[in-house]
Design a protein around this motif. Structure first.
Motif, short mmCIF file in Angstrom:
data_model
loop_
_atom_site.label_atom_id
_atom_site.label_comp_id
_atom_site.label_asym_id
_atom_site.label_seq_id
_atom_site.Cartn_x
_atom_site.Cartn_y
_atom_site.Cartn_z
N SER A 5 -19.36 3.11 -5.62
CA SER A 5 -20.02 2.01 -6.34
C SER A 5 -20.46 0.97 -5.33
N PRO A 6 -21.36 0.08 -5.74
CA PRO A 6 -21.80 -0.97 -4.81
C PRO A 6 -20.66 -1.95 -4.52
N ASP A 7 -20.75 -2.62 -3.38
CA ASP A 7 -19.77 -3.65 -3.04
C ASP A 7 -20.01 -4.91 -3.85
N LEU A 8 -21.25 -5.15 -4.21
CA LEU A 8 -21.62 -6.36 -4.92
C LEU A 8 -22.86 -6.09 -5.75
N ILE A 54 -25.67 -6.97 -18.26
CA ILE A 54 -24.33 -7.11 -17.67
C ILE A 54 -23.43 -5.98 -18.17
N ASN A 55 -23.46 -5.71 -19.46
CA ASN A 55 -22.62 -4.63 -20.02
C ASN A 55 -23.02 -3.27 -19.47
N MET A 56 -24.32 -3.04 -19.32
CA MET A 56 -24.80 -1.78 -18.76
C MET A 56 -24.32 -1.62 -17.32
N LEU A 57 -24.41 -2.68 -16.52
CA LEU A 57 -23.96 -2.62 -15.13
C LEU A 57 -22.45 -2.38 -15.05
N ARG A 58 -21.70 -3.02 -15.91
CA ARG A 58 -20.24 -2.81 -15.93
C ARG A 58 -19.89 -1.40 -16.38
N GLU A 59 -20.63 -0.89 -17.35
CA GLU A 59 -20.40 0.48 -17.80
C GLU A 59 -20.71 1.48 -16.69
N GLY A 62 -18.24 -0.10 -13.42
CA GLY A 62 -16.87 -0.52 -13.67
C GLY A 62 -16.72 -2.03 -13.61
N ASP A 63 -15.59 -2.49 -14.12
CA ASP A 63 -15.32 -3.92 -14.18
C ASP A 63 -14.86 -4.50 -12.85
#
Length: 182
Positions: A5-8, A54-59, A62-63
Motif C-alpha cells: 500500500s502507499p506510505d501516504l 475517503i471511504n473508497m481509499l480506505r477500502e 486500509g485504515d
C-alpha cells in the motif's frame, strides 16, 4: 511501509469541482457566474462525494495508511474565490468528521499571487520549496518520525527496525486534529 500500500495518501478535490458547479448551469441554458456562492444542494453533493472518495481509499488501502487532504488553493482572480471557499470549508468539515488531516498548503499561500505562473498554479520558487518541505514532513511522519509542536521526539525507523508507523502517525495526528484554527 509494507510494499503493498502507499506510505501516504494525499488527495484534493476543489478546483475541478469548482469549475463543474460554476459551469453546470450553462448545460441547461443558464448563466455562468464565477462570483456566486454555492447552494446547499451543491455543497451536500460535494460533501457526499468527498466522503465516498475517503471511504473508497480506505477500502482499497486500509485504515492504517495515513491520509491527508490538501486545502484548496485560491485562484489569482479574487472574484471567483467565494465558491472555492465554500468547497474548502465543506471538505474541512467532512475530513474532520472522518479523521482526515488537512494539509494547509492552500491556506498558507493565500495572497501570494506574485508567485503563481498562471491563474491557479504556483511557479518554481519559494512556494514550490514550501510544498516540497511540507511533503517531506508528512513523509517523515509516515516513516515513524514524530514531531510535536516543533520538537522532534523520534526519528524515522531505519531499514532494519520494525515500527508501528500507524501508532507513530497518530501521536502527531491527534495534535493536528484537535488544533484550533483562527
Amino acid at each position: 511501509m509494507n510494499g503493498k500500500s502507499p506510505d501516504l495518501i494525499l488527495f484534493h478535490s476543489g478546483l475541478w469541482d469548482h469549475t463543474f458547479f460554476i459551469r453546470a448551469p450553462e448545460a441547461v441554458g443558464g448563466r455562468v457566474s464565477f462570483g456566486r456562492s454555492l447552494n446547499w444542494r451543491e455543497l451536500r453533493f460535494y460533501m457526499q462525494r468527498i466522503r465516498m472518495v475517503i471511504n473508497m481509499l480506505r477500502e482499497q488501502f486500509g485504515d492504517d495508511v495515513p491520509m491527508i487532504c490538501r486545502s484548496v488553493t485560491l485562484k489569482k482572480s479574487l472574484y471567483s474565490n467565494v465558491s472555492i471557499m465554500n468547497l474548502d470549508r465543506a471538505a474541512r468539515f467532512v475530513c474532520n468528521e472522518l479523521g482526515v488531516e488537512m494539509m494547509e498548503f492552500g491556506d498558507i499561500i493565500r495572497g501570494y499571487f506574485q508567485f503563481y505562473k498562471d491563474m491557479v498554479h504556483i511557479d518554481r520558487g519559494p512556494l514550490s520549496v514550501m510544498w516540497a518541505n511540507m511533503m517531506f514532513w508528512y513523509l517523515f511522519r509516515t516513516q515513524g518520525g514524530v514531531e510535536v509542536r516543533g520538537r522532534l521526539t523520534e526519528m524515522p525507523a531505519n531499514s532494519t527496525e520494525v515500527v508501528n508507523v500507524t501508532a507513530q502517525w497518530h501521536r502527531c495526528h491527534g495534535e493536528f486534529m484537535t488544533a484550533k484554527r483562527y
